[in-house]
Design a protein around this motif. Structure first.
Motif, mmCIF file in Angstrom:
data_model
loop_
_atom_site.group_PDB
_atom_site.id
_atom_site.type_symbol
_atom_site.label_atom_id
_atom_site.label_comp_id
_atom_site.label_asym_id
_atom_site.label_seq_id
_atom_site.Cartn_x
_atom_site.Cartn_y
_atom_site.Cartn_z
ATOM 1 N N TYR A 126 19.688 -8.559 -1.039
ATOM 2 C CA TYR A 126 19.099 -7.235 -1.241
ATOM 3 C C TYR A 126 18.716 -7.074 -2.704
ATOM 4 C CZ TYR A 126 20.965 -6.411 3.379
ATOM 5 O OH TYR A 126 21.231 -6.507 4.721
ATOM 6 N N CYS A 127 17.874 -7.981 -3.166
ATOM 7 C CA CYS A 127 17.511 -7.974 -4.567
ATOM 8 C C CYS A 127 16.039 -8.322 -4.736
ATOM 9 C CB CYS A 127 18.360 -8.988 -5.321
ATOM 10 S SG CYS A 127 17.944 -8.983 -7.050
ATOM 11 N N HIS A 128 15.400 -7.657 -5.674
ATOM 12 C CA HIS A 128 13.971 -7.894 -5.868
ATOM 13 C C HIS A 128 13.663 -9.260 -6.475
ATOM 14 C CE1 HIS A 128 14.803 -6.597 -10.001
ATOM 15 N NE2 HIS A 128 13.638 -7.149 -10.325
ATOM 16 N N ARG A 129 14.639 -9.910 -7.111
ATOM 17 C CA ARG A 129 14.351 -11.242 -7.674
ATOM 18 C C ARG A 129 14.007 -12.226 -6.559
ATOM 19 N NH1 ARG A 129 20.166 -11.198 -8.017
ATOM 20 N NH2 ARG A 129 21.079 -13.049 -7.043
ATOM 21 N N ARG A 130 14.670 -12.103 -5.426
ATOM 22 C CA ARG A 130 14.351 -12.952 -4.278
ATOM 23 C C ARG A 130 12.938 -12.654 -3.781
ATOM 24 N NH1 ARG A 130 14.156 -11.891 0.992
ATOM 25 N NH2 ARG A 130 15.339 -9.957 0.814
ATOM 26 N N LEU A 131 12.587 -11.376 -3.751
ATOM 27 C CA LEU A 131 11.253 -10.979 -3.290
ATOM 28 C C LEU A 131 10.164 -11.543 -4.204
ATOM 29 C CD1 LEU A 131 11.957 -7.250 -2.332
ATOM 30 C CD2 LEU A 131 12.060 -9.281 -0.863
ATOM 31 N N VAL A 132 10.411 -11.533 -5.514
ATOM 32 C CA VAL A 132 9.451 -12.101 -6.470
ATOM 33 C C VAL A 132 9.280 -13.594 -6.206
ATOM 34 C CG1 VAL A 132 9.048 -12.669 -8.906
ATOM 35 C CG2 VAL A 132 9.862 -10.381 -8.283
ATOM 36 N N ALA A 133 10.387 -14.305 -6.087
ATOM 37 C CA ALA A 133 10.329 -15.758 -5.872
ATOM 38 C C ALA A 133 9.599 -16.086 -4.570
ATOM 39 C CB ALA A 133 11.745 -16.339 -5.867
ATOM 40 N N GLU A 134 9.914 -15.364 -3.505
ATOM 41 C CA GLU A 134 9.280 -15.620 -2.216
ATOM 42 C C GLU A 134 7.802 -15.258 -2.237
ATOM 43 O OE1 GLU A 134 11.732 -13.487 0.555
ATOM 44 O OE2 GLU A 134 13.332 -15.004 0.487
ATOM 45 N N TYR A 135 7.462 -14.166 -2.901
ATOM 46 C CA TYR A 135 6.068 -13.739 -3.016
ATOM 47 C C TYR A 135 5.237 -14.827 -3.711
ATOM 48 C CZ TYR A 135 2.011 -10.972 -4.542
ATOM 49 O OH TYR A 135 0.737 -10.512 -4.777
ATOM 50 N N LEU A 136 5.753 -15.337 -4.817
ATOM 51 C CA LEU A 136 5.032 -16.381 -5.557
ATOM 52 C C LEU A 136 4.947 -17.664 -4.742
ATOM 53 C CD1 LEU A 136 6.403 -15.681 -9.132
ATOM 54 C CD2 LEU A 136 4.091 -15.205 -8.280
ATOM 55 N N ARG A 137 6.022 -18.002 -4.040
ATOM 56 C CA ARG A 137 5.983 -19.199 -3.179
ATOM 57 C C ARG A 137 4.927 -19.017 -2.082
ATOM 58 N NH1 ARG A 137 11.174 -20.031 0.032
ATOM 59 N NH2 ARG A 137 10.197 -18.327 1.166
ATOM 60 N N ASP A 138 4.850 -17.824 -1.510
ATOM 61 C CA ASP A 138 3.858 -17.556 -0.464
ATOM 62 C C ASP A 138 2.434 -17.691 -0.993
ATOM 63 O OD1 ASP A 138 5.973 -17.085 1.254
ATOM 64 O OD2 ASP A 138 5.730 -14.898 1.251
#
Length: 148
Positions: A126-138
């Motif tokens: 439940y953290c935005h750092r994961r969302l950033v990493a996944e967004y960039l990977r996508d």
């Protein structure tokens, strides 16, 4: 882009300074990318911006940068934290913010190589750092993500 980017993420809460810096060293992190909106809070302890920048360099020879483009807005953060909002709504709003900011166009992929996204949450779920990493990977497709 052919080269695979190794990108870590870490939260500093529920970790001692020893655990935190050892995890970074073991992962061979070269740069911390601070994704916190507020990185000068006294509650941050050893992870308060100026202290953290000093400790990273002195203890582990790790560079430090703060990128507000990778942070949520105060409104998104308050809706989730202070108003006890739903994670799914936070996630949706933050993803929309990254799209609007076009972070995939603003960031140099070389900057992310052997870097580690930092925020406060102990776990990435439940953290935005994961969302950033996944967004960039996508968007880039060449990122291996490691949650420390």
């Amino acid at each position: 882009m052919n080269n695979t980017i190794n990108l870590s993420t870490i939260g500093f809460t529920k970790k001692t300074a020893k655990e935190f810096f050892e995890l970074l060293q073991k992962a061979k992190v070269k740069r911390i990318i601070d994704t916190r909106l507020n990185n000068i809070s006294q509650l941050a302890g050893f992870a308060k911006r100026n202290d953290l920048q000093y400790f990273l360099k002195e203890i582990a020879n790790i560079d430090y940068i703060h990128l507000l483009d990778l942070s949520p807005t105060q409104e998104i953060l308050d809706d989730y934290k202070k108003k006890k909002g739903e994670w799914s709504i936070y996630e949706q709003k933050f993803r929309e913010l990254m799209v609007k900011r076009e972070i995939e166009k603003k960031l140099d992929p070389d900057l992310l190589q052997d870097s580690c996204l930092l925020c406060s949450e102990a776990k990435p779920h439940y953290c935005h750092r994961r969302l950033v990493a996944e967004y960039l990977r996508d968007h880039w497709g060449n990122i291996n993500i490691y949650h420390l």
